[in-house]
Design an enzyme around this catalytic site. Sequence first.
Site, PDB file in Angstrom:
ATOM      1  N   CYS A 168      54.706  34.078  43.088  1.00 43.48           N
ATOM      2  CA  CYS A 168      55.432  33.718  41.858  1.00 43.48           C
ATOM      3  C   CYS A 168      56.885  34.178  41.880  1.00 43.48           C
ATOM      4  O   CYS A 168      57.672  33.770  41.027  1.00 43.48           O
ATOM      5  CB  CYS A 168      54.724  34.293  40.642  1.00 43.48           C
ATOM      6  SG  CYS A 168      53.042  33.699  40.512  1.00 43.48           S
TER       7      CYS A 168
ATOM      8  N   HIS B  30      59.513  34.372  34.899  1.00 44.02           N
ATOM      9  CA  HIS B  30      58.318  33.708  35.424  1.00 44.02           C
ATOM     10  C   HIS B  30      57.308  33.591  34.285  1.00 44.02           C
ATOM     11  O   HIS B  30      57.035  34.558  33.564  1.00 44.02           O
ATOM     12  CB  HIS B  30      57.757  34.541  36.575  1.00 44.02           C
ATOM     13  CG  HIS B  30      56.377  34.131  36.978  1.00 44.02           C
ATOM     14  ND1 HIS B  30      56.053  32.828  37.285  1.00 44.02           N
ATOM     15  CD2 HIS B  30      55.229  34.851  37.105  1.00 44.02           C
ATOM     16  CE1 HIS B  30      54.769  32.768  37.592  1.00 44.02           C
ATOM     17  NE2 HIS B  30      54.248  33.966  37.490  1.00 44.02           N
TER      18      HIS B  30
ATOM     19  N   ASN C  62      50.643  29.000  34.158  1.00 46.46           N
ATOM     20  CA  ASN C  62      51.365  29.633  35.263  1.00 46.46           C
ATOM     21  C   ASN C  62      51.343  28.712  36.489  1.00 46.46           C
ATOM     22  O   ASN C  62      50.297  28.538  37.115  1.00 46.46           O
ATOM     23  CB  ASN C  62      50.679  30.975  35.572  1.00 46.46           C
ATOM     24  CG  ASN C  62      51.332  31.722  36.716  1.00 46.46           C
ATOM     25  OD1 ASN C  62      52.142  31.175  37.461  1.00 46.46           O
ATOM     26  ND2 ASN C  62      50.954  32.982  36.878  1.00 46.46           N
TER      27      ASN C  62
END
Length: 341
Positions: free
Chosen positions: A123, A264, A294
């Site tokens: 990520c 993020h 996500n």
Amino acid sequence: MDLLLAGQSPPILGVGLIGSGSAQAAQVISNDQLSQRVDTNDEWIRTRTGIGRRRVSTPGQSLVDLAAEAGRSALTMAGRSPQDLDLILLATSTPDDLFGSAPRVQAELGATNAVAFDLTAACSGFLFAVVTAAQYLRTGAMRRALVIGADQLSRFVDWDDRRSCVLFGDGAGAVLLETTHQDGLLGFQLQSDGSRGAVLNLPAVDISAPLVDGAEHRAGGYRPIEMNGQEVYKFAVREVPAVLQSLLKRCDVSPDQLDWLLLHQANQRILDAVADRLSLPRTKVLSNLSSYGNTSAATIPLMLDEAVRDGRIRSGDLLASSGFGAGLSWGAALLRWQGPA
Ligand code: ACO
């Protein structure tokens, strides 16, 4: 690509963010739909994560398809052609081909002058890739770089594990970087700590298979994502404010000078906690978790592109961005959005 010869002192150039793009996976899967598969419900997922739905690729939609569409859209916004590119960096943990998917994206785009390769940092991958691409541009070795964050974690999620399957989705986002006089990458700080990496993994299977008499080899393949959610949560709310505060101090910028916080997109509670630690109003925290969940390396450019296109992020805006995740890896960058000329 031109090479700098030994002994030549390189110029230090500014790096402008001049275009963005994104691409969505084809299917929308709501929280209610997930409750057909695992023992969960919309209320639990929204309260604990802020996620309302996610996008999941169809079997016919490849990672390269998503990445190329996002890249093409960033080129169009910037008014540049694929042949203008010197570099394509694809941040992904889920390439279609473990040997690398960036060259396939290069071929799809027709970016015949660009060298293309993958970069894997989960990520944090997009942020790490922006910083990496900027080094080629600052030295004058290259002029234009397309940085793409794209992931299809749906291929590696255990869809029967309610603790993790509700979190993830697929997507892609891209940013076009170009050397300019006004610098758009004002500072960065990147960190890794592999000693804590066991809390979030997409590990290779550990199976031995016979090779020849007296010898074995390790079989290929991967297990589904394994995550200790509470430890990842604690890591994020501790390290992300710390790295942002450290970067802002080094750049002599106070949080109230920021136009936007671009984190993020992992969990709305993490976004809120980081904003509170920086004493930033929540109105400055960009979030599209409710629509996408996500999407790993894609979340930051996907969010950026959405906010640029709907007019929230405007030319000259100052953004603090932070990526964090598996590795463990995390980092922050101070960015100024330029947009197309
Ligand atoms: N639906 C309903 N109940 C659930 C679900 C679900 N989907 N998932 C867990 N539960 C239950 C648990 O079984 C537990 O029940 P119990 O008390 O009877 O045992 C209860 O809910 C509480 O579970 P916790 O794990 O304590 O819940 P928590 O509040 O910690 O939330 C979550 C879990 C959402 C995973 C949170 O820890 C989190 O967001 N962590 C960060 C994860 C993350 O962002 N990962 C990606 C990082 S980025 C990257 O690199 C990929």
